[in-house]
Design a protein around this motif. Structure first.
Motif, PDB file in Angstrom:
ATOM      1  N   LYS A 145     -10.598   6.134  10.108  1.00  0.00           N
ATOM      2  CA  LYS A 145     -10.285   4.735   9.794  1.00  0.00           C
ATOM      3  C   LYS A 145     -11.398   4.097   8.964  1.00  0.00           C
ATOM      4  O   LYS A 145     -11.133   3.381   7.988  1.00  0.00           O
TER       5      LYS A 145
ATOM      6  N   SER B 225      -1.596   4.957   9.281  1.00  0.00           N
ATOM      7  CA  SER B 225      -0.803   4.152   8.353  1.00  0.00           C
ATOM      8  C   SER B 225       0.620   3.963   8.869  1.00  0.00           C
ATOM      9  O   SER B 225       1.162   2.850   8.831  1.00  0.00           O
TER      10      SER B 225
ATOM     11  N   THR C 238      -8.247  -2.611  -5.176  1.00  0.00           N
ATOM     12  CA  THR C 238      -8.472  -1.574  -4.170  1.00  0.00           C
ATOM     13  C   THR C 238      -7.967  -0.219  -4.655  1.00  0.00           C
ATOM     14  O   THR C 238      -8.629   0.809  -4.482  1.00  0.00           O
TER      15      THR C 238
ATOM     16  N   ALA D  15     -11.220   5.318   5.395  1.00  0.00           N
ATOM     17  CA  ALA D  15     -10.134   4.681   4.642  1.00  0.00           C
ATOM     18  C   ALA D  15     -10.472   3.236   4.296  1.00  0.00           C
ATOM     19  O   ALA D  15     -10.234   2.787   3.172  1.00  0.00           O
ATOM     20  N   LYS D  16     -11.029   2.503   5.250  1.00  0.00           N
ATOM     21  CA  LYS D  16     -11.348   1.094   4.998  1.00  0.00           C
ATOM     22  C   LYS D  16     -12.482   0.942   3.990  1.00  0.00           C
ATOM     23  O   LYS D  16     -12.564  -0.078   3.293  1.00  0.00           O
ATOM     24  N   SER D  17     -13.366   1.929   3.915  1.00  0.00           N
ATOM     25  CA  SER D  17     -14.448   1.873   2.935  1.00  0.00           C
ATOM     26  C   SER D  17     -14.034   2.492   1.600  1.00  0.00           C
ATOM     27  O   SER D  17     -14.840   2.552   0.675  1.00  0.00           O
ATOM     28  N   LYS D  18     -12.771   2.965   1.530  1.00  0.00           N
ATOM     29  CA  LYS D  18     -12.174   3.484   0.290  1.00  0.00           C
ATOM     30  C   LYS D  18     -12.905   4.724  -0.224  1.00  0.00           C
ATOM     31  O   LYS D  18     -13.010   4.938  -1.441  1.00  0.00           O
ATOM     32  N   LYS D  19     -13.398   5.555   0.676  1.00  0.00           N
ATOM     33  CA  LYS D  19     -14.143   6.749   0.292  1.00  0.00           C
ATOM     34  C   LYS D  19     -13.238   7.987   0.265  1.00  0.00           C
ATOM     35  O   LYS D  19     -12.150   7.992   0.848  1.00  0.00           O
TER      36      LYS D  19
ATOM     37  N   ALA E 188      -6.770   0.277   4.081  1.00  0.00           N
ATOM     38  CA  ALA E 188      -7.796  -0.518   3.413  1.00  0.00           C
ATOM     39  C   ALA E 188      -7.423  -1.992   3.331  1.00  0.00           C
ATOM     40  O   ALA E 188      -8.300  -2.862   3.384  1.00  0.00           O
TER      41      ALA E 188
ATOM     42  N   ILE F 157      -9.830   3.478  -4.884  1.00  0.00           N
ATOM     43  CA  ILE F 157      -9.345   4.637  -4.120  1.00  0.00           C
ATOM     44  C   ILE F 157      -8.878   5.751  -5.043  1.00  0.00           C
ATOM     45  O   ILE F 157      -9.265   6.915  -4.885  1.00  0.00           O
TER      46      ILE F 157
ATOM     47  N   ASP G 112      -3.889   5.432   2.406  1.00  0.00           N
ATOM     48  CA  ASP G 112      -5.233   4.858   2.271  1.00  0.00           C
ATOM     49  C   ASP G 112      -5.163   3.375   1.932  1.00  0.00           C
ATOM     50  O   ASP G 112      -5.965   2.578   2.429  1.00  0.00           O
TER      51      ASP G 112
END
Length: 600
Positions: free
Chosen positions: A99, A153, A558, A102-106, A579, A562, A575
């Motif tokens: 999680k 998701s 975003t 995904a939230k840090s878009k890595k 995010a 990503i 993702d």
């Protein structure tokens, strides 16, 4: 394929029992519950495990090991033979890390390539070998991270769909853009009333449009999604898009197609796009001044050498800034930021142009008429930027609960009133509304003052006309008055079926005190006006509407992070949801639904 090995009862003397996983017999250690592969069903391999992992139990009797087997059978084990407690914690940790990724878009590979090695190194230095062993069991491979993100998701989407179905109304905003791999990405956001308490905005879905991006294509994608998830068109309160023909075309545009599904749905043109269009009213002299400013910036920024030389010059002159800013037409705030920075560094720019012997640009930049026009442009675009930032409320946590259509209308009406004030001041040759211009106007000649007064008056008059054209007055003012303040509306102005409820509400002292205490409109109508169902239904319908497509613009930003040139084949749907969503995935539920699997 080699033949499957069978378990021998004498293997208990080596500390192993058997367990069947997916139709295959595997050895399981009675001391640590570790399950080995079928290929390890050899006395030599079992003995090696006993001697290397449990050396102090090598000489124990068969009766002792059978006692350990009895204890093992009493333990609460999962289908793969590992402890439920350990497995649930390991899986939960895997979900939590996924999680965060995904939230840090890595990239998904960061779990195995960086995060896990870092945790192991920290555990080695601070926590010891036992902690390292537990960390090694956390599955963080690229495929695992992808799978975890997909499951979370789907869980978030299920939660959002359930909440939407319980909301009396919902509104949509959508936009499409081309990503780094030339795919046309459609984003659709939804606004709804959550648990009859507060309005919430969520990503409904993102989808790649395979061919064209016309109104019919977008409509087909939205219709298909709503049908698959049981969302009713009858509950659609409104639809917000940008001003592209594919979206607002009168015949085949998306807005017209939405009307065929729900004629009562209110279609709106994004207020930020309208504001940007209304602001494009510069007279010729100001347009030339703007182009000159852009030329100056481009001359300095176009080459790496000029950029470095200018930076060094600014450093030598102890300037607050050392670089100029580019601008682009598609970025709302860039013109104002570019002009403001150029004005702050105008002395440094003049020195640089002199050193570079660019006489043409230097003469244009130093003309008294240009300086006055330039100063006005700095002030004007600063005001436009201020308004633009106020429009970016939807999705802004600082403005949460205030992103309704009435709040935006107030900001637009306030800006139009400011324009009228500026016109009145300029008529009296009072330039105090424009700080930068006001600082330099006194030192100019009478002819320059008259010229700038004339051009500013022309610009502001056209600006006011354009804002009134793009933002006409609301047709149903009685409904607007009712929602804004039901306690001052004239009962005769509203429809017959709600007049009695209006009277009852206006005579409810407690409710009136609550309204006058400063509660925002969303909270008042969703939480406090429940005993007035007809009025509340009307208010909720209007308060559900989107005013802008700002969430879509945020979503595309975003997506740009990503799905970049290094990950241009990625399906970013899952993702994107993690995010952008404010709904948390139900990780404990996901963990319990999964079969335990150790990391390799």
């Amino acid at each position: 394929m080699p033949p499957k090995r069978k378990y021998d009862d004498d293997y208990i003397k080596l500390g192993f029992t058997s367990i069947e996983i997916n139709g295959e017999t595997r050895p399981q250690c009675v001391l640590c519950a570790t399950v080995l592969s079928n290929d390890a069903l050899k006395p030599a391999k079992l003995e090696r495990h006993l001697k290397t992992v449990h050396p102090k139990f090598c000489n124990r009797s068969r009766e002792f090991l059978e006692g350990k087997l009895t204890s093992l059978k009493k333990m609460k084990l999962g289908p793969s033979g590992t402890s439920y407690e350990t497995s649930e914690k390991t899986l939960s940790a895997s979900f939590e890390v996924s999680k965060l990724i995904a939230k840090s878009k890595k990239a998904h590979t960061i779990g195995e390539s960086l995060i896990k090695p870092c945790m192991l190194k920290v555990a080695e230095e601070l926590l010891g070998a036992e902690a390292q062993k537990k960390i090694r069991e956390i599955p963080l491979s690229n495929d695992t991270i992808k799978s975890r993100i997909q499951k979370m998701s789907t869980d978030i989407e299920d939660q959002v769909i359930d909440k939407i179905k319980n909301s009396p109304y919902f509104a949509l905003q959508c936009d499409e853009s081309t990503d780094v791999s030339q795919c046309c990405q459609l984003l659709v956001f939804i606004r709804f009333l959550e648990d009859n308490k507060m309005f919430k905005e969520e990503l409904l879905f993102s989808q790649e449009l395979k061919t064209t991006s016309q109104g019919a294509d977008v409509m087909n994608a939205i219709s298909q999604y709503m049908e698959e998830h049981g969302l009713m068109w009858e509950r659609l309160a409104g639809f917000c898009t940008d001003g592209a023909p594919a979206m607002l075309g009168s015949r085949s545009g998306l807005a017209a197609l939405v009307k065929t599904k729900n004629p009562s749905a209110i279609t709106t043109h994004c207020v930020i796009h309208r504001q940007a269009l209304a602001a494009k009213t510069l007279p010729e002299c100001f347009t030339i001044a703007l182009k000159t400013a852009i030329k100056v910036v481009n001359f300095i920024k176009k080459s790496a050498l000029n950029t470095r030389l200018f930076k060094q010059l600014c450093s030598d002159m102890n300037s607050e800034h050392e670089t100029l800013l580019f601008h682009t037409e598609v970025r709302w705030l860039s013109k104002g930021n570019m002009l403001s920075r150029l004005y702050e560094l105008r002395e440094e720019v003049q020195v640089f142009l002199t050193n570079k012997e660019n006489k043409e640009l230097l003469d244009q930049f130093c003309e008294p008429e240009y300086k006055v026009r330039f100063a006005y442009l700095v002030d004007f675009f600063a005001q436009i930027n201020k308004l633009n930032l106020q429009m970016q409320g939807s999705g802004n946590l600082k403005l949460q609960g205030m992103s309704n259509i009435f709040a935006y209308e107030d900001k637009i009406r306030a800006f139009i009133a400011k324009i009228e004030l500026w016109i009145n001041k300029i008529e009296r040759k009072n330039f105090s509304a424009f700080d930068t211009l006001n600082q330099i106007i006194d030192g100019q000649g009478a002819d320059i003052k008259e010229e700038i007064q004339k051009n500013v008056m022309l610009h502001l008059t056209n600006l006011k006309s354009e804002f009134n054209r793009y933002f006409p007055d609301c047709e149903d003012k009685s409904i607007q008055k009712l929602i804004r303040n039901p306690f001052i509306v004239n009962v005769s102005e509203v429809s017959d079926e709600i007049q009695e409820e209006v009277i009852e509400m206006q005579h409810d002292t407690n409710l009136k005190d609550t309204f006058e205490s400063g509660i925002n409109l969303e909270d008042y109508w969703s939480q406090k006006a429940i005993s007035f169902p007809k009025l509340r239904d009307i208010a909720i319908r209007y308060l559900t509407l989107f005013s802008s497509t700002y969430l879509c613009e945020q979503g595309f930003s975003t997506l740009l992070i990503i799905k970049n040139k290094h990950r241009n084949r990625l399906d970013a749907t899952a993702d994107m949801r993690l995010a952008l969503s404010s709904t948390e995935p139900r990780i404990p539920k996901l963990v319990k639904s999964m079969q335990v699997q150790k990391s390799h």
